[in-house]
Design an enzyme around this catalytic site. Structure first.
Site, PDB file in Angstrom:
ATOM      1  CG  HIS A 215      -2.076  -0.996   0.921  1.00 38.36           C
ATOM      2  ND1 HIS A 215      -2.099  -2.239   1.501  1.00 38.36           N
ATOM      3  CD2 HIS A 215      -3.136  -0.943   0.083  1.00 38.36           C
ATOM      4  CE1 HIS A 215      -3.153  -2.895   1.051  1.00 38.36           C
ATOM      5  NE2 HIS A 215      -3.795  -2.137   0.192  1.00 38.36           N
TER       6      HIS A 215
ATOM      7  NE  ARG B  21     -10.696  -1.387  -0.883  1.00 38.64           N
ATOM      8  CZ  ARG B  21      -9.438  -1.757  -1.167  1.00 38.64           C
ATOM      9  NH1 ARG B  21      -9.222  -2.826  -1.918  1.00 38.64           N
ATOM     10  NH2 ARG B  21      -8.422  -1.059  -0.732  1.00 38.64           N
TER      11      ARG B  21
ATOM     12  CG  ASP C 105      -5.047  -8.433  -0.374  1.00 38.90           C
ATOM     13  OD1 ASP C 105      -3.987  -8.659   0.242  1.00 38.90           O
ATOM     14  OD2 ASP C 105      -5.714  -7.408  -0.219  1.00 38.90           O
TER      15      ASP C 105
ATOM     16  NE  ARG D 122      -0.816  -6.035  -1.174  1.00 43.15           N
ATOM     17  CZ  ARG D 122      -1.989  -5.438  -1.341  1.00 43.15           C
ATOM     18  NH1 ARG D 122      -3.106  -6.054  -0.986  1.00 43.15           N
ATOM     19  NH2 ARG D 122      -2.072  -4.258  -1.868  1.00 43.15           N
TER      20      ARG D 122
ATOM     21  CB  CYS E 176      -9.691  -3.081  -8.954  1.00 43.84           C
ATOM     22  SG  CYS E 176      -9.984  -4.049  -7.471  1.00 43.84           S
TER      23      CYS E 176
HETATM   24  C1  PEP Z   1      -6.099  -5.984  -4.214  1.00 42.38           C
HETATM   25  O1  PEP Z   1      -5.961  -6.667  -3.199  1.00 42.38           O
HETATM   26  O2  PEP Z   1      -5.747  -6.357  -5.345  1.00 42.38           O
HETATM   27  C2  PEP Z   1      -6.705  -4.638  -4.132  1.00 42.38           C
HETATM   28  C3  PEP Z   1      -7.036  -3.955  -5.201  1.00 42.38           C
HETATM   29  O3  PEP Z   1      -6.853  -4.106  -2.890  1.00 42.38           O
HETATM   30  P1  PEP Z   1      -5.641  -3.468  -2.067  1.00 42.38           P
HETATM   31  O4  PEP Z   1      -4.452  -3.418  -2.962  1.00 42.38           O
HETATM   32  O5  PEP Z   1      -6.085  -2.133  -1.614  1.00 42.38           O
HETATM   33  O6  PEP Z   1      -5.489  -4.453  -0.957  1.00 42.38           O
HETATM   34 MG    MG Z   2      -6.826  -6.057  -1.299  1.00 44.45          MG
END
Ligand code: PEP
Ligand code: MG
Length: 758
Positions: free
Chosen positions: A378, A517, A640, A650, A687
């Site tokens: 993030h 979201r 995720d 990740r 996404c």
């Molecule tokens: C994901 O997990 O791919 C996602 C879009 O959500 P985030 O990256 O905010 O966990």
């Molecule tokens: Mg996610």
């Protein structure tokens, strides 16, 4: 996630910093292109307005003796035609083409095919790029597409760097030796966001607990009290300025964090205690530290989480105050923390969390570097949202010291420590010329060759990205990560402050959909005011929709703000980290309850937003039969989903390379999810970061994905790519890849179809 085309562009950009002169840089560009595109000849012709001629400015593969000498009128030869007509010419047997004008002495006779592509920026023609090959066949469609995309970017880079001024370069300077920095002064990292930055390094102070301050006695109480007052005044001034800067940078912020900090700096009981200790004979720094320790111990004993959360703020404030005391005593030299006006610093830490980024005045940060983190962490997502160059996975961070001057080259993945003035100036020049380089815009709908409409939407984390949304021509917001708004505060944002923010997003999108979201906190995005208990594995702990239990009021306020903000918008509510049908039903009934209560109060709102689920937990792929009838759409969060599918963190750069979405096992999962959505007639979006990788697009289309949501900067490139693909071919490609032995083969198959090179 970076496709080869981006890689080539990065490599080209980095050439600018080290080339000694324009001619040399241009010659390096053609060499690089020839190698990367696997062509025997790559040449660039530059248009010289004064003489109205196209000049062979650089070539890899033709006789170097004709470079700078061979010229053409703008309408002469295949090159001139490509230039004048502004079109790509793909010619077999060019020597026999009626437009051909021989470049005598160039050695071009042995080449049997030629591709000429104009270099155009904003309608202005700068020259032509030529590829030649001995193969007796035209260049393939993939390569044509590739050179088309590449030429726009290359022309942009060349134009913004004024490289076409090369004709005026003094011949004596050409060929000057390239200057390299000693290897030990260059560190390597993985770019989390592109760009170049220069600045002094400041390490993030998150280590109050490691601060060792000896119990020392002073020799003058008066002097010590003057130091304290001076430090307090400086800390207060800086804190207020930080508040203002944060507000101007991040519209979601409010002054709460900084006003809490100010309260501590003005707290009479704390200050009385500190002064009392100074009167007892202790130094100002020891008096501050020991008083603070006492308060921290008190906070930690309190049962209220809020108070315990305040410990972090108190530590923040005291670190700041202690530094000011040291400065007032002349112990600490200014290390760039308060850079002179206009200068920015580069923030470094072993690990950077989203909250670190949000809580610091981003307006005087020009770059971030850290040891830990993958590109889907993030922190990386926020750096991209703020458009600040960032480098992760810097293994030798300890070789950088606070106050070092560094150049962060996030195109080439290099960090230059204390470079010489000439090198720095060269990078500064590139930064200056790139600053004006705009983003490509493409507001037209994207259809595949066989007529399938693919909606290309944008991911949004901060309101500061709204102007980009308008520029990119995205088909809406496919993912608004609402949690960042919660992370800037010390308490949940009120319904009304959320309403203001959501309304701005809805207004910016007009009739285009906006996907909100729901709060996705937890893991690396903890909120101080939520009841997080210490967890062994926070990424698999209480996060996302799992937080609903026990925090219903927070979610209720968010839903209410979304419904109120989207009276005349196409709002969609997306549930994060879903793993069960019960969770979906719970959210739906919450939405219905909130809507009923708004109606009862006569509040205008959107009673029926679409409801969708994030597909991030692999088990959901096996419950879709039950869940699909309850929802309107789904969105695959590949960041995720992949981390759980492969059991690879990740944000751990060591296991990040294992997260390949080209692996046939993952592609099989994609196919399964896609089939379930198609059968149920529900829209499927992607996404996660996979959606912005050109080598993923055919696979996603092949799985039946009809919406992509990605960084604004990738929108136009993705639309262009979609228009060159057929959904049918994509389906066959996915099937073919699922049957392959491994990721590498699948990646090559995608590369062949897409024409991008890795
Ligand atoms: C994901 O997990 O791919 C996602 C879009 O959500 P985030 O990256 O905010 O966990
Ligand atoms: Mg996610």
């Amino acid at each position: 996630m970076t496709a080869k085309i981006l890689q080539i562009l990065k490599e080209i950009t980095s050439l600018f910093a080290y080339g000694k002169d324009n001619r040399q840089i241009l010659s390096k560009i053609v060499t690089l292109l020839a190698r990367r595109l696997d062509c025997e000849v790559c040449s660039i012709y530059a248009y010289d307005e004064k003489s109205d001629r196209l000049v062979l400015a650089a070539s890899e593969g033709l006789n170097p003796k004709v470079i700078g000498k061979f010229t053409l009128a703008p309408s002469e030869g295949i090159t001139g035609h490509a230039f004048t007509k502004n079109e790509i010419l793909n010619v077999l047997d060019p020597q026999r083409d009626p437009r051909h004008v021989p470049a005598s002495g160039s050695g071009e006779e042995k080449f049997n095919s030629m591709l000429s592509c104009p270099l155009v920026v904003g309608g202005r023609k700068y020259g032509v790029i030529n590829l030649q090959s001995t193969a007796s066949k035209r260049f393939g469609e993939d390569l044509v597409e590739l050179i088309r995309s590449l030429s726009i970017q290359v022309a942009n880079i060349i134009e913004s760097s004024k490289l076409f001024g090369l004709l005026s370069v003094e011949p004596g300077r050409a060929g000057a030796a390239e200057q390299e920095l000693p290897v030990e002064k260059v560190l390597k990292g993985s770019p989390a966001n592109e760009g170049l930055a220069i600045g002094k390094v400041v390490f993030l102070d998150r280590s109050y607990d490691d601060m060792e301050i000896a119990q020392e006695r002073h020799d003058s109480e008066t002097k010590e009290l003057v130091v304290l007052d001076k430090a307090l005044a400086a800390a207060k001034k800086e804190t207020s300025e930080m508040g203002e800067r944060a507000l101007s940078m991040i519209s979601e912020a409010d002054a709460s964090i900084f006003s809490v900090h100010l309260l501590f700096l003005e707290d009479k009981s704390i200050l009385d205690k500190v002064r009392g200790r100074i009167s007892e004979g202790f130094t100002a720094e020891y008096s501050v530290k020991s008083t603070c320790d006492e308060y921290l111990a008190k906070f930690n004993k309190m049962s209220s989480e809020v108070f315990r959360g305040k410990s972090a703020d108190l530590k923040d404030v005291m670190i700041h105050l202690l530094k000011e005391i040291k400065k007032a005593k002349g112990v600490l030299q200014e290390a760039g923390k308060n850079p002179p006006k206009g200068l920015k610093y580069i923030m470094a830490a072993r690990e950077l969390l989203p909250s670190d980024i949000l809580r610091m005045p981003a307006s005087n940060v020009s770059g971030y570097i850290c040891e830990r983190g993958g590109v889907t962490a993030h922190f990386a997502i926020l750096a991209r949202a703020l458009d600040i160059p960032a480098m992760m996975g810097v293994a030798d961070l300890s070789r950088i010291r606070e106050g070092d001057n560094i150049i962060l080259d996030c195109h080439a993945g290099n960090i230059y420590i204390n470079p010489d003035a000439e090198t720095e100036e060269r990078f500064r020049e590139v930064i200056r010329t790139r600053a004006g380089a705009g983003m490509e815009s493409d507001a037209a709908e994207a259809f595949t060759r066989d007529g399938v409409r693919i909606s290309v939407m944008a991911n949004l984390s901060l309101l500061s990205e709204l102007p980009l949304l308008k520029l990119s021509g995205a088909d809406g917001v496919g993912l608004y990560r609402s949690e960042f708004m919660y992370m800037i505060r010390d308490y949940p944002p009120s319904e009304d402050s959320q309403l203001k923010i959501y309304s701005r997003i809805c207004k910016a999108c007009g009739k285009r959909p906006v996907t909100f979201r729901m709060l996705d906190a937890g893991s690396d995005k903890p909120l101080p005011y939520l009841n997080f208990t210490e967890e062994e594995n926070p990424s698999m702990g209480v996060r996302g929709i799992r937080l609903l239990e026990g925090n219903e009021e927070i979610f209720r306020a968010q839903i209410s703000a979304i419904l109120r903000a989207s009276v005349s918008s196409r709002a969609r509510i997306l549930i994060p980290m879903v793993s069960s049908l019960e969770q979906v039903r719970k959210v739906k009934s919450l939405v219905a309850e909130v809507s009923a209560s708004l109606s009862a109060k006569g509040v205008e709102h959107n009673p029926a937003p679409e409801i969708g689920v994030m597909i991030e937990i692999p088990s959901i792929a096996f419950s879709l039969d039950r869940i699909l009838p309850e929802i309107d759409f789904g969105s695959i969060g590949t960041n995720d989903l992949m981390q759980f599918f492969y059991a690879s963190d990740r944000s751990n750069e060591k296991v990040f390379p294992h997260l390949s979405f080209h692996d046939p096992s993952f592609l099989g999962l994609l196919r399964q999810i896609g089939d379930a959505f198609s059968k149920a007639g529900r829209k499927l979006c992607v996404c996660g970061e996979m959606a912005s990788d050109p080598l993923a697009i055919p696979l996603l289309l092949g799985a039946g994905v009809s919406e992509l949501s990605l960084n604004n900067r990738a929108v136009s490139r993705t639309k262009r790519l979609i228009r060159g693909l057929s959904a049918d071919a994509a389906r066959s490609l996915l099937d073919e890849c699922i049957g392959m032995d491994g990721a590498e083969q699948a990646r090559s198959a995608c590369r062949r179809l897409v024409g991008y090179w890795r």
